[in-house]
Motif scaffolding. Sequence first.
Motif, PDB file in Angstrom:
ATOM      1  N   TYR A 256      52.546  50.159 -24.730  1.00  0.00           N
ATOM      2  CA  TYR A 256      52.703  50.445 -26.159  1.00  0.00           C
ATOM      3  C   TYR A 256      52.565  51.946 -26.416  1.00  0.00           C
ATOM      4  N   GLY A 257      51.550  52.537 -25.787  1.00  0.00           N
ATOM      5  CA  GLY A 257      51.277  53.951 -26.040  1.00  0.00           C
ATOM      6  C   GLY A 257      52.375  54.869 -25.538  1.00  0.00           C
ATOM      7  N   THR A 258      52.827  54.656 -24.304  1.00  0.00           N
ATOM      8  CA  THR A 258      53.868  55.532 -23.748  1.00  0.00           C
ATOM      9  C   THR A 258      55.193  55.355 -24.483  1.00  0.00           C
ATOM     10  N   THR A 259      55.493  54.119 -24.918  1.00  0.00           N
ATOM     11  CA  THR A 259      56.729  53.881 -25.671  1.00  0.00           C
ATOM     12  C   THR A 259      56.700  54.609 -27.000  1.00  0.00           C
ATOM     13  N   LEU A 260      55.600  54.482 -27.734  1.00  0.00           N
ATOM     14  CA  LEU A 260      55.512  55.143 -29.034  1.00  0.00           C
ATOM     15  C   LEU A 260      55.480  56.656 -28.869  1.00  0.00           C
ATOM     16  N   ASP A 261      54.778  57.148 -27.868  1.00  0.00           N
ATOM     17  CA  ASP A 261      54.759  58.591 -27.602  1.00  0.00           C
ATOM     18  C   ASP A 261      56.165  59.110 -27.330  1.00  0.00           C
ATOM     19  N   ASP A 262      56.916  58.362 -26.542  1.00  0.00           N
ATOM     20  CA  ASP A 262      58.275  58.767 -26.170  1.00  0.00           C
ATOM     21  C   ASP A 262      59.174  58.825 -27.397  1.00  0.00           C
TER      22      ASP A 262
ATOM     23  N   PHE B 185      61.126  49.120 -28.041  1.00  0.00           N
ATOM     24  CA  PHE B 185      61.118  49.146 -26.574  1.00  0.00           C
ATOM     25  C   PHE B 185      62.558  49.126 -26.045  1.00  0.00           C
ATOM     26  N   ARG B 186      63.431  48.398 -26.742  1.00  0.00           N
ATOM     27  CA  ARG B 186      64.841  48.389 -26.347  1.00  0.00           C
ATOM     28  C   ARG B 186      65.467  49.758 -26.577  1.00  0.00           C
ATOM     29  N   TRP B 187      65.089  50.440 -27.664  1.00  0.00           N
ATOM     30  CA  TRP B 187      65.605  51.772 -27.974  1.00  0.00           C
ATOM     31  C   TRP B 187      65.290  52.745 -26.838  1.00  0.00           C
ATOM     32  N   VAL B 188      64.067  52.702 -26.336  1.00  0.00           N
ATOM     33  CA  VAL B 188      63.676  53.587 -25.241  1.00  0.00           C
ATOM     34  C   VAL B 188      64.423  53.213 -23.966  1.00  0.00           C
ATOM     35  N   GLU B 189      64.545  51.912 -23.697  1.00  0.00           N
ATOM     36  CA  GLU B 189      65.244  51.486 -22.486  1.00  0.00           C
ATOM     37  C   GLU B 189      66.724  51.857 -22.540  1.00  0.00           C
ATOM     38  N   CYS B 190      67.280  51.944 -23.757  1.00  0.00           N
ATOM     39  CA  CYS B 190      68.678  52.361 -23.916  1.00  0.00           C
ATOM     40  C   CYS B 190      68.816  53.876 -24.046  1.00  0.00           C
ATOM     41  N   GLU B 191      67.795  54.591 -23.601  1.00  0.00           N
ATOM     42  CA  GLU B 191      67.834  56.059 -23.575  1.00  0.00           C
ATOM     43  C   GLU B 191      67.989  56.643 -24.970  1.00  0.00           C
ATOM     44  N   HIS B 192      67.210  56.099 -25.905  1.00  0.00           N
ATOM     45  CA  HIS B 192      67.128  56.587 -27.279  1.00  0.00           C
ATOM     46  C   HIS B 192      68.481  56.521 -28.005  1.00  0.00           C
TER      47      HIS B 192
ATOM     48  N   PHE C 113      74.779  52.302 -26.057  1.00  0.00           N
ATOM     49  CA  PHE C 113      74.405  52.306 -24.646  1.00  0.00           C
ATOM     50  C   PHE C 113      75.481  51.634 -23.799  1.00  0.00           C
ATOM     51  N   PHE C 114      75.925  50.454 -24.245  1.00  0.00           N
ATOM     52  CA  PHE C 114      76.969  49.738 -23.506  1.00  0.00           C
ATOM     53  C   PHE C 114      78.324  50.426 -23.624  1.00  0.00           C
TER      54      PHE C 114
ATOM     55  N   GLN D 256      67.408  46.475 -15.091  1.00  0.00           N
ATOM     56  CA  GLN D 256      66.798  45.213 -14.700  1.00  0.00           C
ATOM     57  C   GLN D 256      67.427  44.069 -15.479  1.00  0.00           C
ATOM     58  N   SER D 257      67.394  42.880 -14.910  1.00  0.00           N
ATOM     59  CA  SER D 257      67.936  41.702 -15.567  1.00  0.00           C
ATOM     60  C   SER D 257      66.945  41.187 -16.601  1.00  0.00           C
ATOM     61  N   GLY D 258      67.392  40.228 -17.402  1.00  0.00           N
ATOM     62  CA  GLY D 258      66.494  39.642 -18.387  1.00  0.00           C
ATOM     63  C   GLY D 258      65.301  38.968 -17.737  1.00  0.00           C
ATOM     64  N   GLU D 259      65.537  38.283 -16.620  1.00  0.00           N
ATOM     65  CA  GLU D 259      64.433  37.632 -15.917  1.00  0.00           C
ATOM     66  C   GLU D 259      63.456  38.657 -15.361  1.00  0.00           C
ATOM     67  N   GLU D 260      63.978  39.747 -14.846  1.00  0.00           N
ATOM     68  CA  GLU D 260      63.099  40.794 -14.323  1.00  0.00           C
ATOM     69  C   GLU D 260      62.302  41.439 -15.440  1.00  0.00           C
ATOM     70  N   ARG D 261      62.939  41.607 -16.585  1.00  0.00           N
ATOM     71  CA  ARG D 261      62.230  42.198 -17.724  1.00  0.00           C
ATOM     72  C   ARG D 261      61.105  41.282 -18.182  1.00  0.00           C
ATOM     73  N   TRP D 262      61.375  39.976 -18.198  1.00  0.00           N
ATOM     74  CA  TRP D 262      60.340  39.028 -18.608  1.00  0.00           C
ATOM     75  C   TRP D 262      59.182  39.030 -17.608  1.00  0.00           C
ATOM     76  N   ARG D 263      59.498  39.082 -16.322  1.00  0.00           N
ATOM     77  CA  ARG D 263      58.436  39.125 -15.319  1.00  0.00           C
ATOM     78  C   ARG D 263      57.597  40.389 -15.483  1.00  0.00           C
ATOM     79  N   ARG D 264      58.245  41.486 -15.790  1.00  0.00           N
ATOM     80  CA  ARG D 264      57.500  42.726 -16.037  1.00  0.00           C
ATOM     81  C   ARG D 264      56.595  42.554 -17.251  1.00  0.00           C
ATOM     82  N   GLY D 265      57.120  41.869 -18.272  1.00  0.00           N
ATOM     83  CA  GLY D 265      56.316  41.640 -19.462  1.00  0.00           C
ATOM     84  C   GLY D 265      55.094  40.794 -19.185  1.00  0.00           C
ATOM     85  N   VAL D 266      55.281  39.718 -18.440  1.00  0.00           N
ATOM     86  CA  VAL D 266      54.145  38.877 -18.069  1.00  0.00           C
ATOM     87  C   VAL D 266      53.152  39.672 -17.230  1.00  0.00           C
ATOM     88  N   GLY D 267      53.671  40.607 -16.452  1.00  0.00           N
ATOM     89  CA  GLY D 267      52.820  41.401 -15.572  1.00  0.00           C
ATOM     90  C   GLY D 267      51.880  42.348 -16.292  1.00  0.00           C
ATOM     91  N   VAL D 268      52.152  42.660 -17.574  1.00  0.00           N
ATOM     92  CA  VAL D 268      51.252  43.566 -18.286  1.00  0.00           C
ATOM     93  C   VAL D 268      50.012  42.852 -18.810  1.00  0.00           C
TER      94      VAL D 268
END
Length: 216
Positions: free
Chosen positions: A47-53, A164-171, A177-178, A186-198
């Motif tokens: 949360y902090g690094t995303t908002l800072d960015d 968070f999507r805005w940052v992932e899409c390079e602002h 972006f597309f 990363q894929s949607g499944e990978e993103r979800w796994r990363r989310g669970v990992g936090v």
Amino acid sequence: MRPGNLALNPQNRALWNALLKLKALRRAANFANTSMHVFAPNMFDLYGTTLDDICKHDSSLRRNYADNVFASASINFGPRATAYVHTDHLNLAYGWCAITAIGKFDPRRGGHLILWDLRLIIEFPPGSTILIPSAILRHSNAPLGDEQNERRSAFLQYSAGGLFRWVECEHQSQKSFFAAGCKYSQSGEERWRRGVGVFSQWEELKTRIRPEASAV
């Protein structure tokens, strides 16, 4: 189309700024902020690094509190605030929302927090704070008791998933972006796994808070 502070008329802007300066509200906000830091340090860092960015790339943005990782806050003034069963589907799916009860009421007779998917009804007295994944966990609160002098308000802090999507899409927007031929790393499944990992596990938290053994 892009991150921005909520547009308020001059009167409401002045009121909101005055509310944010209240010592009691600042303490409630920072208690929730610190609670996330203690019990979900990885999520806190995300949360902090995303908002800072985001704020670094747009100097016009104003944070509610300089030392707080939540991007947004809301107040339900009541005077007998009751939330029907819902999810906050625009928040970060695996993120936490901080809910603080304010007012004067008998928590044994009303104002309970109800977490439907967990089949829990929780006494939630004035001054209580809880952090829940409000985007995926259905929640509501019970109405107050019959005493007409009782009152209840709620103070909420959260961060929209779009940030968070805005940052992932390079602002930039996902559409831009597309259109530029970019692809997610990363894929949607990978993103979800990363989310669970936090989320933190109890054993991890114990190592963070366990005091160092003193030498004998």
